[in-house]
Design a protein around this motif. Sequence first.
Motif, PDB file in Angstrom:
ATOM      1  N   LEU A 197      37.262  40.841  38.195  1.00 10.62           N
ATOM      2  CA  LEU A 197      37.200  39.616  39.162  1.00 10.62           C
ATOM      3  C   LEU A 197      38.276  39.319  40.039  1.00 10.62           C
ATOM      4  N   ASN A 198      39.208  40.160  39.934  1.00  9.15           N
ATOM      5  CA  ASN A 198      40.543  39.993  40.516  1.00  9.15           C
ATOM      6  C   ASN A 198      40.648  41.370  41.726  1.00  9.15           C
ATOM      7  N   GLN A 199      39.979  42.114  41.541  1.00 10.86           N
ATOM      8  CA  GLN A 199      40.128  43.530  42.417  1.00 10.86           C
ATOM      9  C   GLN A 199      38.909  43.466  43.531  1.00 10.86           C
ATOM     10  N   ARG A 200      39.422  43.886  44.777  1.00 13.62           N
ATOM     11  CA  ARG A 200      38.265  44.241  45.719  1.00 13.62           C
ATOM     12  C   ARG A 200      38.053  45.624  46.020  1.00 13.62           C
ATOM     13  N   ARG A 235      37.648  48.570  40.694  1.00 13.90           N
ATOM     14  CA  ARG A 235      36.532  47.512  39.913  1.00 13.90           C
ATOM     15  C   ARG A 235      35.785  48.710  38.904  1.00 13.90           C
ATOM     16  N   HIS A 293      39.587  40.521  33.861  1.00  8.32           N
ATOM     17  CA  HIS A 293      40.518  40.070  34.733  1.00  8.32           C
ATOM     18  C   HIS A 293      40.601  41.135  36.101  1.00  8.32           C
TER      19      HIS A 293
END
Length: 94
Positions: free
Chosen positions: A23-26, A31, A20
């Motif tokens: 996939l959701n962190q930039r 990451r 999760h």
Amino acid sequence: MTHALLYLLTGLALWLLGLHGLLNQRHALRRIIAVNIMGSGVFMLMVALANRVQPIDPVLQALVVTGLVVAASATAFALRLATASADSSDQEPQ
């Protein structure tokens, strides 16, 4: 609930939490942390699978120890790449 099942479920929860985050962190550091959490979940799954039989499977435990060393090295390399990328993006073109 046995200890092996508890480790199995905890490992699965860690892996899903890391997925999760991946996939959701930039941000690169977040990451990298998410990938490390996923790796910890995989290591817990392997320990749970090794402990389900008697005597304990030494191959899976050796793989976990080797994986910890590889994960630490890969994390150091990823952090170096992230800092190099941040340094190069901070420089202004001349």
